[in-house]
Design a protein around this motif. Structure first.
Motif, PDB file in Angstrom:
ATOM      1  N   LEU A  70      21.744 -68.201  36.101  1.00 47.45           N
ATOM      2  CA  LEU A  70      20.539 -68.077  35.270  1.00 47.45           C
ATOM      3  C   LEU A  70      20.877 -68.018  33.783  1.00 47.45           C
ATOM      4  N   ILE A  71      21.932 -67.288  33.436  1.00 47.58           N
ATOM      5  CA  ILE A  71      22.314 -67.157  32.018  1.00 47.58           C
ATOM      6  C   ILE A  71      22.733 -68.498  31.450  1.00 47.58           C
ATOM      7  N   LEU A  72      23.631 -69.195  32.162  1.00 46.00           N
ATOM      8  CA  LEU A  72      24.122 -70.472  31.656  1.00 46.00           C
ATOM      9  C   LEU A  72      23.023 -71.531  31.647  1.00 46.00           C
ATOM     10  N   ALA A  73      22.146 -71.501  32.647  1.00 46.59           N
ATOM     11  CA  ALA A  73      21.037 -72.448  32.674  1.00 46.59           C
ATOM     12  C   ALA A  73      20.122 -72.225  31.476  1.00 46.59           C
ATOM     13  N   LEU A  74      19.841 -70.963  31.148  1.00 44.31           N
ATOM     14  CA  LEU A  74      18.987 -70.637  30.012  1.00 44.31           C
ATOM     15  C   LEU A  74      19.634 -71.075  28.701  1.00 44.31           C
ATOM     16  N   VAL A  75      20.914 -70.765  28.530  1.00 49.80           N
ATOM     17  CA  VAL A  75      21.607 -71.118  27.284  1.00 49.80           C
ATOM     18  C   VAL A  75      21.664 -72.634  27.117  1.00 49.80           C
ATOM     19  N   MET A  76      22.044 -73.339  28.175  1.00 47.46           N
ATOM     20  CA  MET A  76      22.131 -74.797  28.086  1.00 47.46           C
ATOM     21  C   MET A  76      20.775 -75.422  27.798  1.00 47.46           C
ATOM     22  N   LEU A  77      19.729 -74.875  28.408  1.00 45.04           N
ATOM     23  CA  LEU A  77      18.386 -75.403  28.186  1.00 45.04           C
ATOM     24  C   LEU A  77      17.946 -75.191  26.740  1.00 45.04           C
ATOM     25  N   LEU A  78      18.212 -74.004  26.188  1.00 47.17           N
ATOM     26  CA  LEU A  78      17.844 -73.726  24.793  1.00 47.17           C
ATOM     27  C   LEU A  78      18.586 -74.646  23.827  1.00 47.17           C
ATOM     28  N   VAL A  79      19.878 -74.846  24.059  1.00 47.96           N
ATOM     29  CA  VAL A  79      20.662 -75.742  23.204  1.00 47.96           C
ATOM     30  C   VAL A  79      20.168 -77.179  23.337  1.00 47.96           C
ATOM     31  N   GLN A  80      19.874 -77.578  24.560  1.00 55.36           N
ATOM     32  CA  GLN A  80      19.387 -78.939  24.802  1.00 55.36           C
ATOM     33  C   GLN A  80      18.082 -79.209  24.061  1.00 55.36           C
ATOM     34  N   LEU A  81      17.117 -78.315  24.205  1.00 59.83           N
ATOM     35  CA  LEU A  81      15.819 -78.502  23.551  1.00 59.83           C
ATOM     36  C   LEU A  81      15.947 -78.421  22.034  1.00 59.83           C
ATOM     37  N   ALA A  82      16.788 -77.503  21.547  1.00 57.92           N
ATOM     38  CA  ALA A  82      16.970 -77.350  20.101  1.00 57.92           C
ATOM     39  C   ALA A  82      17.510 -78.635  19.482  1.00 57.92           C
ATOM     40  N   TRP A  83      18.542 -79.223  20.109  1.00 59.12           N
ATOM     41  CA  TRP A  83      19.112 -80.443  19.531  1.00 59.12           C
ATOM     42  C   TRP A  83      18.154 -81.620  19.671  1.00 59.12           C
ATOM     43  N   TYR A  84      17.491 -81.725  20.802  1.00 56.44           N
ATOM     44  CA  TYR A  84      16.590 -82.862  21.018  1.00 56.44           C
ATOM     45  C   TYR A  84      15.505 -82.903  19.945  1.00 56.44           C
ATOM     46  N   PHE A  85      14.835 -81.780  19.745  1.00 55.03           N
ATOM     47  CA  PHE A  85      13.741 -81.757  18.769  1.00 55.03           C
ATOM     48  C   PHE A  85      14.271 -81.842  17.337  1.00 55.03           C
ATOM     49  N   PHE A  86      15.449 -81.273  17.079  1.00 56.91           N
ATOM     50  CA  PHE A  86      16.038 -81.349  15.746  1.00 56.91           C
ATOM     51  C   PHE A  86      16.379 -82.788  15.372  1.00 56.91           C
ATOM     52  N   VAL A  87      17.073 -83.489  16.266  1.00 54.97           N
ATOM     53  CA  VAL A  87      17.508 -84.842  15.940  1.00 54.97           C
ATOM     54  C   VAL A  87      16.332 -85.817  15.918  1.00 54.97           C
ATOM     55  N   ARG A  88      15.307 -85.565  16.699  1.00 56.44           N
ATOM     56  CA  ARG A  88      14.113 -86.412  16.688  1.00 56.44           C
ATOM     57  C   ARG A  88      13.348 -86.237  15.380  1.00 56.44           C
ATOM     58  N   ALA A  89      13.356 -85.003  14.859  1.00 57.00           N
ATOM     59  CA  ALA A  89      12.607 -84.733  13.636  1.00 57.00           C
ATOM     60  C   ALA A  89      13.373 -85.141  12.382  1.00 57.00           C
ATOM     61  N   SER A  90      14.704 -85.194  12.466  1.00 55.25           N
ATOM     62  CA  SER A  90      15.504 -85.431  11.272  1.00 55.25           C
ATOM     63  C   SER A  90      16.099 -86.831  11.187  1.00 55.25           C
ATOM     64  N   SER A  91      15.875 -87.671  12.188  1.00 60.75           N
ATOM     65  CA  SER A  91      16.437 -89.026  12.162  1.00 60.75           C
ATOM     66  C   SER A  91      15.547 -89.966  12.956  1.00 60.75           C
ATOM     67  N   ASP A  92      15.939 -91.240  12.978  1.00 62.32           N
ATOM     68  CA  ASP A  92      15.158 -92.243  13.700  1.00 62.32           C
ATOM     69  C   ASP A  92      15.767 -92.562  15.066  1.00 62.32           C
ATOM     70  N   VAL A  93      16.530 -91.633  15.621  1.00 59.76           N
ATOM     71  CA  VAL A  93      17.148 -91.816  16.933  1.00 59.76           C
ATOM     72  C   VAL A  93      16.055 -91.901  18.002  1.00 59.76           C
ATOM     73  N   SER A  94      16.219 -92.799  18.952  1.00 55.98           N
ATOM     74  CA  SER A  94      15.226 -92.961  20.015  1.00 55.98           C
ATOM     75  C   SER A  94      15.210 -91.739  20.924  1.00 55.98           C
ATOM     76  N   LYS A  95      14.151 -91.613  21.705  1.00 56.67           N
ATOM     77  CA  LYS A  95      14.034 -90.484  22.633  1.00 56.67           C
ATOM     78  C   LYS A  95      15.176 -90.492  23.651  1.00 56.67           C
ATOM     79  N   ALA A  96      15.524 -91.676  24.136  1.00 53.84           N
ATOM     80  CA  ALA A  96      16.592 -91.779  25.138  1.00 53.84           C
ATOM     81  C   ALA A  96      17.931 -91.348  24.548  1.00 53.84           C
ATOM     82  N   ASP A  97      18.262 -91.846  23.350  1.00 51.20           N
ATOM     83  CA  ASP A  97      19.527 -91.475  22.714  1.00 51.20           C
ATOM     84  C   ASP A  97      19.548 -89.982  22.370  1.00 51.20           C
ATOM     85  N   ALA A  98      18.431 -89.447  21.901  1.00 55.90           N
ATOM     86  CA  ALA A  98      18.351 -88.024  21.586  1.00 55.90           C
ATOM     87  C   ALA A  98      18.539 -87.180  22.841  1.00 55.90           C
TER      88      ALA A  98
END
Length: 316
Positions: A70-98
């Protein structure tokens, strides 16, 4: 004392990656058409290894690993969502690449680096926690990334159902039915059922499963040999988030929960493992550009020599 486990674990890893890179650069092995090797890793070797690792664990031992899962799943999920939304908002990277970048940064290289590190630092008892961590990433993180990739790329041979709910459901089914996701799920259920994996089945599966880390690392080097290494702001930020942010976030979580010290230490150690290669392999599978993802894997692995040494010195 602390240098030996890291050297013993990372030196072979770099050797295999460099072997794949050299084989590609010297044209010993074709580095632009790697579908066969990719299929070997993602459909056969890695699923077999994940199933054996989880199904072989005793039921009580698997239940004891629930907090770690549960701990590792939560941490990985938070990091995953943080980077996805960050890179989508700060660059023109596609959804698939992000999505594949987020998968790479959030899901550590547990198969290639985690197993030897855990074996060297924790001992034989470190195998099951690594398998549980792999299962957490394979069951939760990988399907979410694959759903986003499926929604963005579609399937040229079979159109997704019209309407957003239909697309999401179809993409979800495609992602969770992949062998690399099914194998650890079935393995955990097998262990929780209290069944014992037959010696013949274990030996047969491990004959191909034992090749997973080595072939995956060789394939990673092979793929990287076909593209340039790019050190830019996104690679630096991704490396910082993966190698520094992920273990720090895990430390914050474990020290606020009533869990055993041993579980907390293992969770932080596994979170300090560098970025994994799933994003590269999935990029190849979906015919996407893996240059940025590959650069993130290289930078994270190199920098992890420092961060892993720090974590081991502080905790072990």
């Amino acid at each position: 004392m602390t240098a030996n486990p890291i050297l013993l674990a990372l030196a072979p890893i770099f050797f295999v990656i460099l072997a794949g890179y050299g084989a590609g650069r010297l044209r010993i092995v074709e580095n632009h058409h790697v579908d066969g090797l990719n299929a070997l890793v993602m459909i056969f070797a890695l699923p077999a290894s994940l199933f054996v690792a989880t199904a072989s664990a005793p039921r009580k031992e698997m239940l004891d690993q629930a907090p770690l899962f549960l701990i590792l799943a939560l941490v990985m999920l938070l990091v995953q969502l943080a980077w996805y939304f960050f890179v989508r908002a700060s660059s023109d990277v596609s959804k698939a690449d992000a999505a594949l970048q987020a998968l790479t940064i959030s899901f550590p290289n547990l198969a290639g680096v985690g197993l030897p590190i855990a074996a060297a630092v924790v001992g034989p008892d470190g195998v099951v926690p690594v398998a549980v961590a792999l299962a957490a990433g394979s069951i939760i993180i990988s399907p979410l990334s694959l759903v986003l990739v499926e929604l963005d790329t579609g399937n040229p041979k079979e159109e997704l159902a019209t309407g957003s709910p239909g697309k999401v459901w179809t993409a979800f089914l495609r992602s969770v039915t992949k062998p690399v996701v099914l194998a650890p799920t079935v393995g955990i259920l097998y262990s929780l059922a209290g069944w014992e994996l037959l010696s013949l089945a274990k030996a047969s599966l491990m004959l191909v499963g034992v090749a997973a880390p080595g072939v995956a690392l060789f394939l990673t080097g092979l793929i990287l040999s076909s593209q340039p290494f790019r050190l830019n702001w996104s690679v630096v930020a991704a490396t910082g988030l993966a190698d520094i942010g992920r273990p720090i976030l895990t430390a914050v979580v474990v020290f606020t929960l009533p869990i055993s010290t041993e579980t907390a230490k293992i969770a932080i150690l596994l979170s300090a493992i560098p970025s994994g290669f799933f994003g590269i392999l999935f990029a190849v599978n979906y015919r996407l550009n893996s240059a940025s993802t590959g650069s993130m894997v290289i930078a994270s692995t190199l920098f992890s020599i420092v961060t892993l040494a720090t974590v081991i010195a502080l905790l072990f």
